[in-house]
Design an enzyme around this catalytic site. Structure first.
Site, PDB file in Angstrom:
ATOM      1  N   LYS A   5       0.868  -1.189   0.000  1.00  0.00           N
ATOM      2  CA  LYS A   5       0.000   0.000   0.000  1.00  0.00           C
ATOM      3  C   LYS A   5       0.897   1.228   0.000  1.00  0.00           C
ATOM      4  O   LYS A   5       1.705   1.404   0.912  1.00  0.00           O
ATOM      5  CB  LYS A   5      -0.910  -0.007   1.236  1.00  0.00           C
ATOM      6  CG  LYS A   5      -1.664   1.322   1.466  1.00  0.00           C
ATOM      7  CD  LYS A   5      -2.620   1.266   2.649  1.00  0.00           C
ATOM      8  CE  LYS A   5      -3.227   2.638   2.959  1.00  0.00           C
ATOM      9  NZ  LYS A   5      -4.157   2.623   4.111  1.00  0.00           N
ATOM     10  N   ASP A  34      -2.541  10.223   3.403  1.00  0.00           N
ATOM     11  CA  ASP A  34      -3.940   9.825   3.597  1.00  0.00           C
ATOM     12  C   ASP A  34      -4.671  10.878   4.416  1.00  0.00           C
ATOM     13  O   ASP A  34      -4.617  10.893   5.643  1.00  0.00           O
ATOM     14  CB  ASP A  34      -4.016   8.464   4.299  1.00  0.00           C
ATOM     15  CG  ASP A  34      -5.455   7.980   4.446  1.00  0.00           C
ATOM     16  OD1 ASP A  34      -6.354   8.585   3.824  1.00  0.00           O
ATOM     17  OD2 ASP A  34      -5.676   6.984   5.177  1.00  0.00           O
ATOM     18  N   LYS A  40     -10.296  13.004   7.496  1.00  0.00           N
ATOM     19  CA  LYS A  40      -9.898  12.658   8.871  1.00  0.00           C
ATOM     20  C   LYS A  40      -9.927  13.926   9.728  1.00  0.00           C
ATOM     21  O   LYS A  40      -9.540  14.993   9.257  1.00  0.00           O
ATOM     22  CB  LYS A  40      -8.467  12.112   8.890  1.00  0.00           C
ATOM     23  CG  LYS A  40      -8.307  10.690   8.381  1.00  0.00           C
ATOM     24  CD  LYS A  40      -6.853  10.248   8.509  1.00  0.00           C
ATOM     25  CE  LYS A  40      -6.613   8.914   7.823  1.00  0.00           C
ATOM     26  NZ  LYS A  40      -7.300   7.792   8.470  1.00  0.00           N
ATOM     27  N   ASP A  75       1.566   6.482   5.357  1.00  0.00           N
ATOM     28  CA  ASP A  75       0.607   5.525   4.801  1.00  0.00           C
ATOM     29  C   ASP A  75       1.124   4.811   3.540  1.00  0.00           C
ATOM     30  O   ASP A  75       0.395   4.034   2.922  1.00  0.00           O
ATOM     31  CB  ASP A  75      -0.722   6.227   4.520  1.00  0.00           C
ATOM     32  CG  ASP A  75      -1.930   5.323   4.761  1.00  0.00           C
ATOM     33  OD1 ASP A  75      -1.774   4.302   5.450  1.00  0.00           O
ATOM     34  OD2 ASP A  75      -3.011   5.642   4.235  1.00  0.00           O
ATOM     35  N   ASP A 127     -12.110   7.090   3.279  1.00  0.00           N
ATOM     36  CA  ASP A 127     -10.932   6.868   4.131  1.00  0.00           C
ATOM     37  C   ASP A 127     -10.547   5.382   4.172  1.00  0.00           C
ATOM     38  O   ASP A 127      -9.486   5.037   4.674  1.00  0.00           O
ATOM     39  CB  ASP A 127     -11.195   7.403   5.543  1.00  0.00           C
ATOM     40  CG  ASP A 127      -9.920   7.617   6.340  1.00  0.00           C
ATOM     41  OD1 ASP A 127      -8.838   7.552   5.724  1.00  0.00           O
ATOM     42  OD2 ASP A 127     -10.008   7.855   7.561  1.00  0.00           O
ATOM     43  N   GLU A 130      -9.365   3.657   1.847  1.00  0.00           N
ATOM     44  CA  GLU A 130      -8.801   3.731   0.488  1.00  0.00           C
ATOM     45  C   GLU A 130      -7.737   2.679   0.234  1.00  0.00           C
ATOM     46  O   GLU A 130      -7.531   2.274  -0.916  1.00  0.00           O
ATOM     47  CB  GLU A 130      -8.225   5.140   0.246  1.00  0.00           C
ATOM     48  CG  GLU A 130      -6.793   5.371   0.759  1.00  0.00           C
ATOM     49  CD  GLU A 130      -6.642   5.241   2.278  1.00  0.00           C
ATOM     50  OE1 GLU A 130      -7.663   5.350   2.984  1.00  0.00           O
ATOM     51  OE2 GLU A 130      -5.517   5.018   2.751  1.00  0.00           O
ATOM     52  N   ARG A 163      -7.537  -0.499   0.871  1.00  0.00           N
ATOM     53  CA  ARG A 163      -8.055  -1.747   0.293  1.00  0.00           C
ATOM     54  C   ARG A 163      -8.411  -1.581  -1.179  1.00  0.00           C
ATOM     55  O   ARG A 163      -8.380  -2.545  -1.935  1.00  0.00           O
ATOM     56  CB  ARG A 163      -9.249  -2.240   1.124  1.00  0.00           C
ATOM     57  CG  ARG A 163     -10.431  -1.315   1.147  1.00  0.00           C
ATOM     58  CD  ARG A 163     -11.408  -1.640   2.273  1.00  0.00           C
ATOM     59  NE  ARG A 163     -10.897  -1.198   3.576  1.00  0.00           N
ATOM     60  CZ  ARG A 163     -11.519  -1.398   4.738  1.00  0.00           C
ATOM     61  NH1 ARG A 163     -12.667  -2.042   4.768  1.00  0.00           N
ATOM     62  NH2 ARG A 163     -10.986  -0.957   5.864  1.00  0.00           N
TER      63      ARG A 163
HETATM   64  N1  BES Z   1      -4.307   4.669   6.765  1.00  0.00           N
HETATM   65  C1  BES Z   1      -5.447   4.386   7.563  1.00  0.00           C
HETATM   66  C2  BES Z   1      -5.151   3.393   8.694  1.00  0.00           C
HETATM   67  C3  BES Z   1      -4.166   3.830   9.731  1.00  0.00           C
HETATM   68  C4  BES Z   1      -4.592   4.258  10.977  1.00  0.00           C
HETATM   69  C5  BES Z   1      -2.805   3.725   9.521  1.00  0.00           C
HETATM   70  C6  BES Z   1      -3.682   4.619  11.939  1.00  0.00           C
HETATM   71  C7  BES Z   1      -1.883   4.091  10.500  1.00  0.00           C
HETATM   72  C8  BES Z   1      -2.347   4.529  11.712  1.00  0.00           C
HETATM   73  C9  BES Z   1      -6.555   3.787   6.690  1.00  0.00           C
HETATM   74  O1  BES Z   1      -6.581   4.207   5.383  1.00  0.00           O
HETATM   75  C10 BES Z   1      -7.865   4.170   7.291  1.00  0.00           C
HETATM   76  O2  BES Z   1      -8.146   5.343   7.334  1.00  0.00           O
HETATM   77  N2  BES Z   1      -8.651   3.182   7.723  1.00  0.00           N
HETATM   78  C11 BES Z   1      -9.918   3.416   8.301  1.00  0.00           C
HETATM   79  C12 BES Z   1     -10.889   2.425   7.714  1.00  0.00           C
HETATM   80  C13 BES Z   1     -12.341   2.698   8.068  1.00  0.00           C
HETATM   81  C14 BES Z   1     -12.803   3.998   7.436  1.00  0.00           C
HETATM   82  C15 BES Z   1     -13.172   1.536   7.600  1.00  0.00           C
HETATM   83  C16 BES Z   1      -9.777   3.228   9.812  1.00  0.00           C
HETATM   84  O3  BES Z   1      -9.036   2.348  10.231  1.00  0.00           O
HETATM   85  O4  BES Z   1     -10.369   3.999  10.532  1.00  0.00           O
HETATM   86 ZN    ZN Z   2      -4.794   4.803   4.588  1.00  0.00          ZN
HETATM   87 MN    MN Z   3      -7.633   6.042   5.113  1.00  0.00          MN
END
Ligand code: BES
Ligand code: ZN
Ligand code: MN
Length: 504
Positions: free
Chosen positions: A266, A271, A278, A289, A348, A350, A352
């Site tokens: 990834k 992000d 966010k 990210d 968010d 993204e 996946r």
């Molecule tokens: N890049 C984030 C996940 C992340 C969180 C990485 C903290 C490093 C530290 C990812 O893209 C994300 O935002 N995931 C969301 C998914 C949700 C919207 C289903 C999450 O984990 O909140």
């Molecule tokens: Zn992310």
């Molecule tokens: Mn994200």
């Protein structure tokens, strides 16, 4: 990077700024570890007592500096804690050696040369000490006018005492340590580089440059090629950004290889969350990210440097997730590279989406296994803490093997399930599937989503490194603040095991 040498001279006689010895925690107080004999002799056998008086106990993380006596060439002796002393007849745990060497590498920032006189029972210990020291000596100062806020450079040279430069096994251990540490540090540099300098285009350019240097085949799909190829996931995530996305394929091939591994990373260079923005407090570290892509890149280069007898193909799914007039909206439907349609309920989620396209594309080449690496979910951080990554897989034996490989490299991780019951939580009323399910088990749901895009019959594992990829706290052991290079050593370990016929 810090240089590595092997030295057969006595720790006391070696010309260096500092000599590093190990102190372990025994049942009756601290005790010097093997390797420190010559230095202790110069102290008339009183080094342990001196260290104890200074408050040292041998605990992990401890570093005690003292002036060297006459009889030791170096000016300073540094004693580092090794934690609990091993049982009689047993050697030191390689991770204890890595951590202690890492503490020393960090404590000696600014010195030209240090002699590491830590306990060595064989080549594996030489590798552990070297890796720990080289990783601990890392610092990221590219954006500081004074070469580091403290004005110090990193340690110039690590000399491992008790290792023989003419011994084949010792030499090979040292070469492995250098290649692995260089590539972990490359990944750290990429993670630490701010997003205004590392966008998808700049990242792809770095891979192309490394490809030339190390004889790797590099192909870059730009936004036009992605559109032509139908990469709806990668394009959908990248559309809100002023810098368009890229899919990079970087391949290392060995003429005698019988197996091919595909590593998928990834690579969200920033992000912001996109339209599902966010909130403040959740975006300050999101330059990290792209840690998965950085790990994949480093691992492919390490495989090439080591000349491993295995083919390794890296796939870097690079995009910047930004809100913008052209950005994907919650509710939009993307047609993915595999042909599946995905309703984007949360922009968010993204990672996946970009991985889905890269996994489907990687599957077309029918590799013997695919391993993807991603800072995928906050849920995995809540589940495992920030010190270990979660491992999911479509094959229990492979997941176990990945876990064991990570452990052997000193990378903390834990096996996680992919429960069938959670699959229906991301059903979509509009498209084939949605990019989000329910909150409970969010890390596993993300894993189940990825599984939908892995080719039929291909062995696959998914590493969610959202916790360990970026260290927001202070440095410890050989782990610096900021980018850690998480998963590089595990991927290289997997490639090595596959090359040796020990896996797949
Ligand atoms: N890049 C984030 C996940 C992340 C969180 C990485 C903290 C490093 C530290 C990812 O893209 C994300 O935002 N995931 C969301 C998914 C949700 C919207 C289903 C999450 O984990 O909140
Ligand atoms: Zn992310
Ligand atoms: Mn994200």
């Amino acid at each position: 990077m810090t240089a590595l040498t092997l030295s057969t001279s006595s720790a006391a006689a070696l010309r260096a700024d500092a000599v590093v010895v190990g102190l372990a925690k025994g049942p009756k107080g601290p005790r010097l570890a093997p390797g420190a004999e010559a230095v202790d002799a110069a102290f008339d056998g009183r080094l342990t007592a001196t260290l104890e008086t200074l408050g040292a106990s041998g605990a992990e993380g401890e570093a005690t500096k003292l002036p060297a006596p006459a009889g030791v060439k170096a000016a300073v002796v540094l004693a580092v804690g090794l934690g609990d002393a091993p049982e009689d007849g047993e050697g030191y745990d390689p991770e204890a050696l890595r951590k202690a060497a890492g503490v020393a590498g960090r404590a000696l920032a600014g010195s030209k040369k240090a002699a590491f006189a830590l306990p060595i029972a064989g080549a594996a210990d030489i590798e552990a000490i070297a890796v720990g020291a080289l990783l601990g000596a890392y610092s990221f100062t590219a954006y500081q006018s004074q070469n580091g806020s403290a004005g110090k450079g990193s340690l110039g040279e690590v000399a491992v005492v008790g290792a023989k430069p003419r011994d084949k096994e010792h030499k090979a251990a040292a070469e492995r340590a250098v290649a692995v540490a260089e590539e972990v540090n490359r990944a750290r540099d990429l993670v630490n580089m701010p997003s205004n300098d590392l966008d998808p285009k700049a990242f792809a350019a770095q891979v192309q440059a490394a490809g030339k240097e190390f004889g790797l085949k590099v192909e870059v799909l730009d936004e036009k090629a992605l559109a032509k190829g139908g990469y709806g996931g990668i394009l959908g995530v990248g559309r809100g950004s002023a810098t368009p996305p890229r899919l990079v394929r970087v391949a290392y091939k060995h003429p005698k290889a019988t197996r091919t591994l595909a590593f998928v990373g990834k690579g969200i260079t920033y992000d912001s969350g996109g339209i599902s923005l966010k909130p403040a407090g959740h975006n300050e570290t999101m330059k990290c990210d792209m840690s998965g892509a950085a790990a994949v890149f480093g691992a492919v280069v390490a495989a090439a440097k080591l000349g491993l007898a295995v083919n390794v193909t890296g796939w870097l799914a690079l995009a910047e997730n930004m809100p913008g007039g052209n950005a994907t909206r919650p509710g939009d439907v993307l047609r993915m590279y595999s042909g599946k349609t995905v309703e984007v309920l949360n922009t968010d989620a993204e990672g996946r989406l970009v991985l889905a396209d890269a996994l489907a594309r990687a599957s077309e080449e029918s590799p013997d296994a695919i391993v993807d690496v991603a800072t995928l979910t906050g849920a995995m951080v809540l589940a495992l803490g920030d010190g270990r990554f979660g491992i999911m897989a479509n094959d229990d034996d492979f997941r176990t093997a990945v876990h064991a490989t990570a452990l052997a490299q000193g990378e903390d991780s834990w096996p996680m399930p992919l429960p069938k019951q959670l699959r229906k939580t991301f059903d979509s009323p509009t498209a084939d599937i949605a990019n989000m399910g329910v909150r409970p088990g969010g890390g596993l749901i993300a894993g189940l989503f990825l599984k939908e895009f892995v080719g039929e019959g291909i062995t696959w594992a998914h590493l969610d490194i959202a916790g360990p990829a970026f260290n927001e706290g202070g440095p410890f052991g050989y782990t610096p603040k900021g980018g850690t290079g998480s998963a590089v050593r595990t991927l290289v370990g997997l490639a090595r095991r596959t090359a040796e016929g020990d896996l797949l």
